[in-house]
Design a protein around this motif. Sequence first.
Motif, PDB file in Angstrom:
ATOM      1  N   ASN A 180      88.556  23.871-104.217  1.00 43.34           N
ATOM      2  CA  ASN A 180      87.484  22.867-104.224  1.00 43.34           C
ATOM      3  C   ASN A 180      87.606  21.908-105.400  1.00 43.34           C
ATOM      4  O   ASN A 180      87.263  22.249-106.538  1.00 43.34           O
ATOM      5  N   CYS A 181      88.089  20.721-105.131  1.00 42.98           N
ATOM      6  CA  CYS A 181      88.245  19.679-106.142  1.00 42.98           C
ATOM      7  C   CYS A 181      86.928  18.918-106.293  1.00 42.98           C
ATOM      8  O   CYS A 181      86.200  18.708-105.322  1.00 42.98           O
ATOM      9  N   TYR A 182      86.629  18.487-107.512  1.00 39.40           N
ATOM     10  CA  TYR A 182      85.393  17.747-107.752  1.00 39.40           C
ATOM     11  C   TYR A 182      85.615  16.770-108.901  1.00 39.40           C
ATOM     12  O   TYR A 182      86.597  16.874-109.643  1.00 39.40           O
ATOM     13  N   GLY A 183      84.690  15.828-109.057  1.00 39.90           N
ATOM     14  CA  GLY A 183      84.767  14.877-110.152  1.00 39.90           C
ATOM     15  C   GLY A 183      84.165  13.535-109.767  1.00 39.90           C
ATOM     16  O   GLY A 183      83.574  13.380-108.688  1.00 39.90           O
ATOM     17  N   PRO A 184      84.284  12.526-110.645  1.00 40.58           N
ATOM     18  CA  PRO A 184      83.780  11.186-110.352  1.00 40.58           C
ATOM     19  C   PRO A 184      84.373  10.622-109.064  1.00 40.58           C
ATOM     20  O   PRO A 184      85.524  10.902-108.730  1.00 40.58           O
ATOM     21  N   ARG A 185      83.567   9.842-108.346  1.00 44.98           N
ATOM     22  CA  ARG A 185      83.898   9.164-107.089  1.00 44.98           C
ATOM     23  C   ARG A 185      83.742  10.053-105.861  1.00 44.98           C
ATOM     24  O   ARG A 185      83.902   9.564-104.743  1.00 44.98           O
ATOM     25  N   GLN A 186      83.443  11.320-106.027  1.00 41.65           N
ATOM     26  CA  GLN A 186      83.297  12.173-104.858  1.00 41.65           C
ATOM     27  C   GLN A 186      81.969  11.903-104.163  1.00 41.65           C
ATOM     28  O   GLN A 186      80.948  11.668-104.809  1.00 41.65           O
ATOM     29  N   SER A 187      81.972  11.954-102.835  1.00 43.65           N
ATOM     30  CA  SER A 187      80.761  11.678-102.063  1.00 43.65           C
ATOM     31  C   SER A 187      79.869  12.905-101.999  1.00 43.65           C
ATOM     32  O   SER A 187      80.284  14.029-102.327  1.00 43.65           O
ATOM     33  N   ALA A 188      78.655  12.705-101.525  1.00 41.36           N
ATOM     34  CA  ALA A 188      77.697  13.806-101.392  1.00 41.36           C
ATOM     35  C   ALA A 188      78.022  14.722-100.221  1.00 41.36           C
ATOM     36  O   ALA A 188      77.267  15.655 -99.949  1.00 41.36           O
ATOM     37  N   ARG A 189      79.151  14.478 -99.559  1.00 37.56           N
ATOM     38  CA  ARG A 189      79.630  15.450 -98.574  1.00 37.56           C
ATOM     39  C   ARG A 189      79.973  16.759 -99.255  1.00 37.56           C
ATOM     40  O   ARG A 189      79.908  17.837 -98.649  1.00 37.56           O
TER      41      ARG A 189
END
Length: 328
Positions: A180-189
């Motif tokens: 599970n990658c995360y960080g800035p620019r990720q959508s609320a999906r």
Amino acid sequence: MWKGKKVLVTGAGGFIGSHLTEALVQAGADVRVFIRYNSRDGRGNLDDLKSSVLDQIEIITGDLRDADVIDRAVKGNEVVFHLAALVGIPYSYKNPREVVETNVLGTFNILIAGRDHEVSRVVSTSTSEVYGSAQYVPIDEQHPLQGQSPYSASKIGADKLAESFYASYNLPVVTIRPFNCYGPRQSARAIIPTLITQALVSQVIKLGNLDAKRDFTFVSDTVAGFMAAATATEAVGKVINVGSGQEISIGELAEIILKTTSSTAQLVIDEERVRPSKSEVNRLLADNRLAKDVLGWEPHVSLEEGIGRTRLWIGEHLDRFQIGKYQI
């Protein structure tokens, strides 16, 4: 290493793709990107890149299922990073045909073009979802594959196509399997932006399964894994996990985000967000030893630091989010 190297990134308008594109340009690569055509000429997350970066990128638009445009996009490149896909699990419940056609046929088109144009490396993107609920942890690359959603099944098909092109045509392909990658620019999906956006503005946070456990990796670390996969000689023909090697339940994650945002919001189970019982993936925890051994890769950003960076970005871009809406 990257200066002047001709590179294609598919799915560059997406979350990870935009960060990878940015990193490649900054490293000196000659970058072409492929993004899905739309009549608004929208470039997705590429619009977040500085003009000094964006001006150096060649953009090709089209549909991943169109073999002709994919052939044109691949032609002339040395390295292909294939990230384009339809990635929403809830979306795959509603539109399984589109997801399968895009993810399987699209990957097939990339592999055919890579073979025909004799590229030096194809880095194909998998997902930890192909493992399904962990039968043992940590999950290594030999863990059985389980198609618990149309999305995960489509990615299993794409992964096996990549495997077959290495075996049948000696195509120099590496399959990167991000957790599970995360960080800035990720959508609320995705779960972390969902939690942060609601915690910032609402007194109620709507969630699905609080007990599910996930392995979260910050996007800069994931991008470093992709770039290493394109250059490590021993990576060819392999599937490689890119994950932190640490797990946390969604409920525990929510508590960290509540603390980070100084929120007093209450957690509420929203039945719309709960997956069908046999489709729910209850636990994902990466065994990342192969990435360390073959790619020289390891994560550097802690979950707390990554959440802090993500929270700052979301706070500056709240107008992009429909707070509380279940985004599939």
